[in-house]
Design a protein around this motif. Structure first.
Motif, PDB file in Angstrom:
ATOM      1  N   ARG A   1      71.127  54.751 105.459  1.00  0.00           N
ATOM      2  CA  ARG A   1      72.291  54.375 106.268  1.00  0.00           C
ATOM      3  C   ARG A   1      71.873  54.011 107.704  1.00  0.00           C
ATOM      4  NH1 ARG A   1      77.508  55.840 104.793  1.00  0.00           N
ATOM      5  NH2 ARG A   1      77.985  56.154 106.997  1.00  0.00           N
ATOM      6  N   THR A   2      70.900  54.748 108.223  1.00  0.00           N
ATOM      7  CA  THR A   2      70.434  54.464 109.591  1.00  0.00           C
ATOM      8  C   THR A   2      69.697  53.133 109.678  1.00  0.00           C
ATOM      9  OG1 THR A   2      70.221  56.842 110.004  1.00  0.00           O
ATOM     10  CG2 THR A   2      69.044  55.354 111.493  1.00  0.00           C
ATOM     11  N   GLU A   3      68.796  52.899 108.711  1.00  0.00           N
ATOM     12  CA  GLU A   3      67.976  51.692 108.753  1.00  0.00           C
ATOM     13  C   GLU A   3      68.792  50.430 108.488  1.00  0.00           C
ATOM     14  OE1 GLU A   3      64.725  52.275 106.083  1.00  0.00           O
ATOM     15  OE2 GLU A   3      63.704  53.721 107.400  1.00  0.00           O
ATOM     16  N   PHE A   4      69.872  50.565 107.646  1.00  0.00           N
ATOM     17  CA  PHE A   4      70.659  49.379 107.289  1.00  0.00           C
ATOM     18  C   PHE A   4      72.086  49.476 107.842  1.00  0.00           C
ATOM     19  CE2 PHE A   4      67.292  49.655 104.158  1.00  0.00           C
ATOM     20  CZ  PHE A   4      66.846  48.344 104.059  1.00  0.00           C
ATOM     21  N   LYS A   5      72.196  50.058 109.024  1.00  0.00           N
ATOM     22  CA  LYS A   5      73.530  50.255 109.612  1.00  0.00           C
ATOM     23  C   LYS A   5      74.225  48.933 109.923  1.00  0.00           C
ATOM     24  CE  LYS A   5      71.455  50.735 114.201  1.00  0.00           C
ATOM     25  NZ  LYS A   5      71.258  51.636 115.357  1.00  0.00           N
ATOM     26  N   ASP A   6      73.468  47.873 110.111  1.00  0.00           N
ATOM     27  CA  ASP A   6      74.070  46.565 110.397  1.00  0.00           C
ATOM     28  C   ASP A   6      74.557  45.856 109.139  1.00  0.00           C
ATOM     29  OD1 ASP A   6      73.565  46.920 113.099  1.00  0.00           O
ATOM     30  OD2 ASP A   6      71.560  46.024 112.955  1.00  0.00           O
ATOM     31  N   ALA A   7      74.136  46.333 107.953  1.00  0.00           N
ATOM     32  CA  ALA A   7      74.577  45.740 106.677  1.00  0.00           C
ATOM     33  C   ALA A   7      75.612  46.679 106.043  1.00  0.00           C
ATOM     34  CB  ALA A   7      73.385  45.510 105.750  1.00  0.00           C
ATOM     35  N   LYS A   8      76.839  46.622 106.565  1.00  0.00           N
ATOM     36  CA  LYS A   8      77.873  47.578 106.149  1.00  0.00           C
ATOM     37  C   LYS A   8      78.197  47.469 104.657  1.00  0.00           C
ATOM     38  CE  LYS A   8      82.326  49.375 107.722  1.00  0.00           C
ATOM     39  NZ  LYS A   8      82.854  49.535 106.381  1.00  0.00           N
TER      40      LYS A   8
END
Length: 293
Positions: A100-107
């Protein structure tokens, strides 16, 4: 008196064959620019390999429904392995939080991924990253192990592409260098032919070969050094107005180490040395054959 005469002959010779001199300087500048770019690329690839080798990890993913005995047995074996520098267990929940942290921009991607979709794993850092193949072979198929993924394999593919680009740049630099050699030799022959009467008179009055050759060799060295300085300016301009602007995001993210001004400055003495040696040797060898005929 002799030094003054030699210098006057050098500049007179350069002026007499000004078009050939300009062509020789341009060819030398292009070939040395390619050589300088190859050197910079070689240094940066080495820096990248050193940097990523300190960061690379191996992930040993566990099967869904693995038992605590299997986990404990695997952890014990990894802890006792003298090739392992650091070991960390990551549960499914921890893996999901990191995802979730690493891909926070890909909701959309985060919302569609469930915690159970990410397996638990052991994150392994090796003392020598190049031993990953042997470690992977030893632990593949162990009870509870689903798969083993090593970042080094991905990096090897990236570095193989970079090494290919590096080799291609070196080949182009060598081809350009050969063209420069031929042009230097041709320019020296034209200069010697245009002054054949003066050379003949000097031989008749007993002038030594080195005294006759010196102005011609210095002409080639002078043109080579000018070409080296131009190639250095080209590299500096490319860094300031091309690389620093277009690759600023990649440099900031730490994916590729930036090319520093120290790197650029370090190429200058190397380019001057290469230009001087190639020009002097080519000019000297060419004249050796010329004076014998």
């Amino acid at each position: 008196m002799r030094a003054k005469y030699v210098l006057s002959e050098v500049f007179l010779g350069l002026w007499r064959n000004v078009t050939m001199t300009i062509a020789m300087i341009i060819t030398m500048a292009v070939s040395l620019s390619m050589l300088g770019a190859s050197l910079l690329l070689y240094w940066k690839v080495q820096d990248m390999q050193d940097y990523f080798n300190t960061k690379v990890e191996m992930s040993v993913f566990l099967k869904t429904g693995f038992t605590q005995d299997q986990k404990q047995q695997l952890q014990t074996e990894l802890n006792n392995d003298n090739r392992v520098a650091k070991l960390q267990f990551e549960s499914q929940n921890q893996a999901y939080q990191r995802f979730r942290t690493e891909f926070k921009d890909a909701k959309d991607l985060v919302d569609s991924t469930k915690p159970e979709a990410l397996p638990a794993s052991f994150r392994v850092k090796l003392k020598d990253p190049h031993q990953y193949a042997a470690v992977q072979a030893d632990y593949k198929g162990k009870p509870g192990v689903e798969s083993i993924v090593n970042q080094q394999q991905t990096l090897d593919k990236i570095f193989s592409v970079l090494n290919g680009i590096q080799n291609l740049a070196l080949v182009v630099a060598i081809v350009q260098g050969l063209a420069a050699l031929l042009l230097v030799a041709n320019t020296i022959q034209v200069a010697a032919y245009s002054r054949r009467r003066e050379v003949g008179i000097m031989k008749l009055v007993g002038a030594s070969n080195w005294f006759i050759q010196l102005p011609f060799v210095l002409e080639a060295v002078f043109a080579g050094l000018i070409g080296a300085i131009i190639s250095f300016v080209v590299l500096a301009v490319a860094k300031a107005f091309l690389l620093d602007k277009t690759l600023s995001g990649i440099f900031t993210a730490g994916i590729i180490p930036p090319i520093s001004w120290n790197d650029i400055l370090l190429t200058l003495p190397l380019l001057l040395l290469v230009a001087a040696v190639i020009s002097a040797v080519t000019g000297w060898v060419t004249l050796r054959f010329r004076l014998r005929t």
